[in-house]
Design an enzyme around this catalytic site. Structure first.
Site, PDB file in Angstrom:
ATOM      1  N   ASP A  44     -22.767  24.896  34.437  1.00  0.00           N
ATOM      2  CA  ASP A  44     -22.852  23.580  35.064  1.00  0.00           C
ATOM      3  C   ASP A  44     -21.503  22.875  35.000  1.00  0.00           C
ATOM      4  O   ASP A  44     -21.339  21.777  35.525  1.00  0.00           O
ATOM      5  CB  ASP A  44     -23.969  22.730  34.461  1.00  0.00           C
ATOM      6  CG  ASP A  44     -23.878  22.554  32.964  1.00  0.00           C
ATOM      7  OD1 ASP A  44     -22.901  23.032  32.360  1.00  0.00           O
ATOM      8  OD2 ASP A  44     -24.795  21.923  32.379  1.00  0.00           O
ATOM      9  N   SER A  45     -20.513  23.556  34.402  1.00  0.00           N
ATOM     10  CA  SER A  45     -19.115  23.115  34.494  1.00  0.00           C
ATOM     11  C   SER A  45     -18.665  23.003  35.939  1.00  0.00           C
ATOM     12  O   SER A  45     -17.654  22.357  36.234  1.00  0.00           O
ATOM     13  CB  SER A  45     -18.207  24.100  33.750  1.00  0.00           C
ATOM     14  OG  SER A  45     -18.449  25.436  34.186  1.00  0.00           O
ATOM     15  N   ASP A  83     -26.574  28.471  33.601  1.00  0.00           N
ATOM     16  CA  ASP A  83     -26.898  27.243  32.883  1.00  0.00           C
ATOM     17  C   ASP A  83     -28.115  26.565  33.498  1.00  0.00           C
ATOM     18  O   ASP A  83     -28.249  26.505  34.734  1.00  0.00           O
ATOM     19  CB  ASP A  83     -25.728  26.257  32.964  1.00  0.00           C
ATOM     20  CG  ASP A  83     -24.735  26.429  31.838  1.00  0.00           C
ATOM     21  OD1 ASP A  83     -25.089  27.027  30.806  1.00  0.00           O
ATOM     22  OD2 ASP A  83     -23.593  25.949  31.990  1.00  0.00           O
ATOM     23  N   LYS A 111     -29.196  29.646  30.000  1.00  0.00           N
ATOM     24  CA  LYS A 111     -28.590  28.999  28.838  1.00  0.00           C
ATOM     25  C   LYS A 111     -29.054  27.557  28.733  1.00  0.00           C
ATOM     26  O   LYS A 111     -29.027  26.820  29.719  1.00  0.00           O
ATOM     27  CB  LYS A 111     -27.063  29.065  28.899  1.00  0.00           C
ATOM     28  CG  LYS A 111     -26.374  28.409  27.684  1.00  0.00           C
ATOM     29  CD  LYS A 111     -24.924  28.813  27.575  1.00  0.00           C
ATOM     30  CE  LYS A 111     -24.059  28.166  28.630  1.00  0.00           C
ATOM     31  NZ  LYS A 111     -23.981  26.682  28.479  1.00  0.00           N
ATOM     32  N   GLU A 113     -28.846  23.904  26.248  1.00  0.00           N
ATOM     33  CA  GLU A 113     -28.079  23.179  25.242  1.00  0.00           C
ATOM     34  C   GLU A 113     -29.014  22.357  24.363  1.00  0.00           C
ATOM     35  O   GLU A 113     -29.841  21.602  24.873  1.00  0.00           O
ATOM     36  CB  GLU A 113     -27.066  22.241  25.910  1.00  0.00           C
ATOM     37  CG  GLU A 113     -26.054  22.947  26.795  1.00  0.00           C
ATOM     38  CD  GLU A 113     -25.079  21.968  27.439  1.00  0.00           C
ATOM     39  OE1 GLU A 113     -25.022  20.799  27.002  1.00  0.00           O
ATOM     40  OE2 GLU A 113     -24.376  22.371  28.383  1.00  0.00           O
ATOM     41  N   GLU A 180     -19.642  26.122  20.896  1.00  0.00           N
ATOM     42  CA  GLU A 180     -18.521  25.460  21.563  1.00  0.00           C
ATOM     43  C   GLU A 180     -17.884  24.425  20.649  1.00  0.00           C
ATOM     44  O   GLU A 180     -18.573  23.594  20.056  1.00  0.00           O
ATOM     45  CB  GLU A 180     -18.977  24.795  22.862  1.00  0.00           C
ATOM     46  CG  GLU A 180     -17.845  24.094  23.599  1.00  0.00           C
ATOM     47  CD  GLU A 180     -18.207  23.646  25.009  1.00  0.00           C
ATOM     48  OE1 GLU A 180     -17.349  23.022  25.661  1.00  0.00           O
ATOM     49  OE2 GLU A 180     -19.342  23.921  25.450  1.00  0.00           O
TER      50      GLU A 180
END
Length: 264
Positions: A44-45, A83, A111, A113, A180
């Protein structure tokens, strides 16, 4: 031969480092996979490096599905990890529906978070055949809670909590752990504490694998460069050569070096 989660587990057992890199389209997916990178992350960067936002929060599920499908069409054997964007897995039901969309688009793994609140979600996904990577440490979707992009786990209490969370999420079914912006000694402790392969970004050289944002390692990202980034294009003559050099440096454990690492 295609890379699978079993491939990454074998790398960990043998002590061989593996590489991951973001890609968002078919062309770069082909270049990255043919250069020897093991894992492609549709991050999602993309909200920051493609769309120009100052965070990942505006990225939608539709956008992630679109980019995942593009990458899947260009990929030549890498494991594809996608993501799940902000609030797309706030409930177990949402997570199941949205993960299914990404898997149908061509992802091999999703993924998420977060910390121990994700246990039920990870268990539900895993039981239904969806491999999961649990992202700990600096989780960009929580930037407003953190008050910025900061190294996580610097004090012993926070470090112990992160180790505990990694173990709990692995027990819930996480197949991969991503760390991270974590001090290298803590990342090494977590890597040893879990059986799942651990990928690091700004987490030192002792993790099982490394990941970077494509635009960062090519030196085309504007603004402040994170400490953990190296411009591989500056030392090579082409983008494919730069990506191959990155993959080789990770495999040889010459990247990340001391200057890319947070010690505490």
């Amino acid at each position: 031969m295609a890379v699978t989660i079993n491939t990454l587990r074998e790398y960990k057992q043998k002590g061989e480092a593996f590489s991951a890199l973001t890609s968002y389209d078919a062309t770069f997916a082909q270049v990255v996979s043919e250069a020897g990178v093991d894992v492609i992350l549709i991050g999602d960067s993309l909200g920051m490096v493609l769309q120009g936002h100052d965070s990942t929060l505006p990225v939608t599920m539709d956008q992630m599905v679109y980019h995942t499908s593009c990458v899947a069409r260009g990929n030549k054997g890498a494991l594809i990890m996608a993501d799940m964007p902000f609030m797309s897995y706030g409930t177990v039901a949402d997570a199941l529906d949205n993960a299914a969309e990404l898997m149908r688009a061509g992802a091999h793994m999703v993924k998420l978070e977060g910390t121990d609140w994700m246990k039920d979600t990870i268990e539900a996904l895993s039981e239904r055949g969806v491999p999961v990577c649990a992202h700990l440490g600096l989780t960009p979707q929580f930037v407003n809670k953190f008050g910025g992009y900061k190294v996580q786990g610097r004090d012993e209490k926070a470090a112990e909590a992160m180790i505990e969370h990694a173990c709990e999420l692995e027990a819930a079914g996480a197949d991969l752990i991503l760390l991270e912006c974590v001090p290298a000694p803590l990342a090494a402790r977590i890597t040893q504490a879990v059986k799942a392969p651990v990928i690091g970004i700004g987490a030192g050289s002792d993790t099982d694998g490394q990941v970077l944002v494509l635009h960062d390692m090519l030196g085309v990202t504007t603004g402040r460069k994170p400490r953990f980034v190296k411009n591989f294009l500056a030392e090579t003559d082409s983008i494919p050569e730069a990506i191959a050099a990155y993959a080789q440096a990770v495999k040889a454990r010459t990247f990340p070096a001391e200057e890319h690492t947070f010690k505490a």
